[in-house]
Scaffold this active site. Structure first.
Site, short mmCIF file in Angstrom:
data_model
loop_
_atom_site.label_atom_id
_atom_site.label_comp_id
_atom_site.label_asym_id
_atom_site.label_seq_id
_atom_site.Cartn_x
_atom_site.Cartn_y
_atom_site.Cartn_z
N ASP A 1 -82.70 62.10 71.79
CA ASP A 1 -82.64 60.66 71.64
C ASP A 1 -84.07 60.13 71.61
O ASP A 1 -85.02 60.84 72.00
CB ASP A 1 -81.83 60.07 72.80
CG ASP A 1 -81.63 58.58 72.65
OD1 ASP A 1 -81.28 58.14 71.53
OD2 ASP A 1 -81.83 57.83 73.63
N ASP B 1 -85.32 56.17 72.11
CA ASP B 1 -85.68 55.12 73.05
C ASP B 1 -85.24 55.52 74.46
O ASP B 1 -84.07 55.80 74.70
CB ASP B 1 -85.02 53.79 72.65
CG ASP B 1 -85.88 52.60 73.05
OD1 ASP B 1 -86.64 52.72 74.02
OD2 ASP B 1 -85.78 51.55 72.39
N ASP C 1 -81.13 59.90 77.66
CA ASP C 1 -81.27 59.12 78.89
C ASP C 1 -80.03 58.31 79.22
O ASP C 1 -79.97 57.68 80.27
CB ASP C 1 -82.47 58.17 78.78
CG ASP C 1 -82.21 57.03 77.79
OD1 ASP C 1 -81.77 57.34 76.65
OD2 ASP C 1 -82.40 55.86 78.15
#
Length: 379
Positions: A36, A38, A240
């Site tokens: 991922d 961001d 995250d």
């Protein structure tokens, strides 16, 4: 000769529940990291600490790096250029977006070259055109499908009106992703899910209220797109977010690494349902370069990792570390960070707490109080 990851389903059924060990660095266990962006590689457009160096080293160790994002606004070329500017050289074919995933679904369901009403930014338009579809601007152009993707803060209200009109006319409805929010430099902003909700409200009066076909994480089309474009045989999902990255890994039956540089905090991790529990946990992307410690023990005596012991007792999660007493008085100032007390790593304490929490919860979400134990660790 390197060990290979066990079957994902077998790994997830092991007892005790908890982050799993790896005797080798993860960069040697897997052939592709599906990262991922961001909250993992950057935040607010700026590289996160240790991200650039860790990714460069992982690449030098022959771990293939692929960047998988639910944001459909930017083209892969734009994302790759941004990563390269940050110091992580990337090519457009190493970026996979939810726009590409939804474009593949649409192309499989409508005739070649069919007109498609695109409600979004350049990333969505480019992905649809890559599939040979014809992008149109109006519901009056008889589109074969309407596709929504994040259009950025400047997307005109008129575009949502066009989508609503098309959906009301029975045009098949697709969406790149349904993330309700997106991080920005000024705070949390409405995401594509919010724009989808506008169209949903406008069509709620219909006898059979339509719902879009969604491609993005955590749903299987996004994982399929990632595997098709990378050819990964032993992928590791790195993210995250529990509800997109980690759940998507579970849906794809592959292993995952949660990094603590984004939106997920310690309390959310401990309360995670089974489909939100990562295979591994690390503070940041340096975890890709490291072996993962083992969590041992059982409910009665506690779960141990790196000198910490975690137990579920008296309605809360409790922690022992560095020879201290059970509970929040047994450790050091949480502001001291890694290496306290007695050189112990707080992430190891979090891993032990995960085992205690997830075993206590079983197939549900852990509701035990965890604030004191997390404060001891600085989480």
């Amino acid at each position: 000769m390197h060990d290979t990851p066990a079957d994902h389903g077998e790994r997830q059924r092991r007892s005790p529940y908890g982050p799993l060990p790896s005797a080798q660095p993860l960069s040697e266990m897997y052939d592709t990291a599906l990262l991922d962006l961001d909250g993992v590689v950057y935040a607010g457009g700026e590289a996160l600490p240790h991200a650039v160096g860790s990714l460069r080293t992982a690449g030098e160790r022959c771990l293939r790096l692929a960047y998988v994002t639910n944001n459909a606004a930017r083209t892969p070329a734009t994302v790759a250029a941004h990563l390269t500017e940050l110091g992580v050289p990337a090519a457009p074919d190493e970026v996979i977006t939810s726009a590409q995933a939804v474009a593949r679904i649409v192309a499989e369901r409508v005739p070649g070259g069919a007109p498609v009403l695109a409600i979004g930014a350049e990333g969505l338009r480019a992905a649809l055109e890559e599939r040979g579809l014809t992008v149109v601007e109006s519901a009056d152009e008889e589109p074969a499908a309407v596709v929504q993707g994040y259009g950025g803060p400047g997307m005109p209200w008129e575009r949502l009106m066009e989508a609503a009109v098309a959906v009301q006319r029975g045009v098949p409805w697709f969406a790149s992703n349904t993330d309700p929010t997106i991080p920005s430099g000024r705070g949390i902003a409405p995401g594509n899910g919010a724009a989808i909700e506008v169209v949903r409200i406008a069509t709620r009066w219909m006898r059979e209220a339509p719902e879009p076909v969604v491609a993005g994480k955590p749903l299987p089309p996004m994982h399929r797109e990632s595997i098709l474009r990378t050819g990964a045989q032993r992928p590791l999902v790195v993210g995250d977010r529990l509800d997109t990255d980690i759940e998507g890994a579970h849906a794809g039956r592959v292993d995952s690494l949660l990094v603590l540089t984004g939106v997920t905090d310690g309390a959310q991790l401990l309360a995670a349902r089974p489909e939100h529990r990562p295979t591994y946990v690390a503070r940041d992307l340096r975890g890709l370069l490291e072996a993962q410690p083992e969590v041992t023990g059982e409910a009665g005596s506690g779960y141990m990792c790196g000198g910490w012991t975690a137990v579920a007792a008296e309605g809360e999660l409790q922690l022992i570390g560095g020879g201290g007493q059970l509970g929040p008085l047994g450790g050091s100032d949480p502001q001291e960070g890694p290496g306290s007390p007695d050189g112990l790593d707080p992430v190891d304490g979090l891993r032990a707490l995960c085992a205690a929490a997830w075993n206590a919860a079983g197939d549900t979400s852990c509701a035990l109080e965890s604030g004191k134990a997390l404060a001891l660790l600085g989480f």
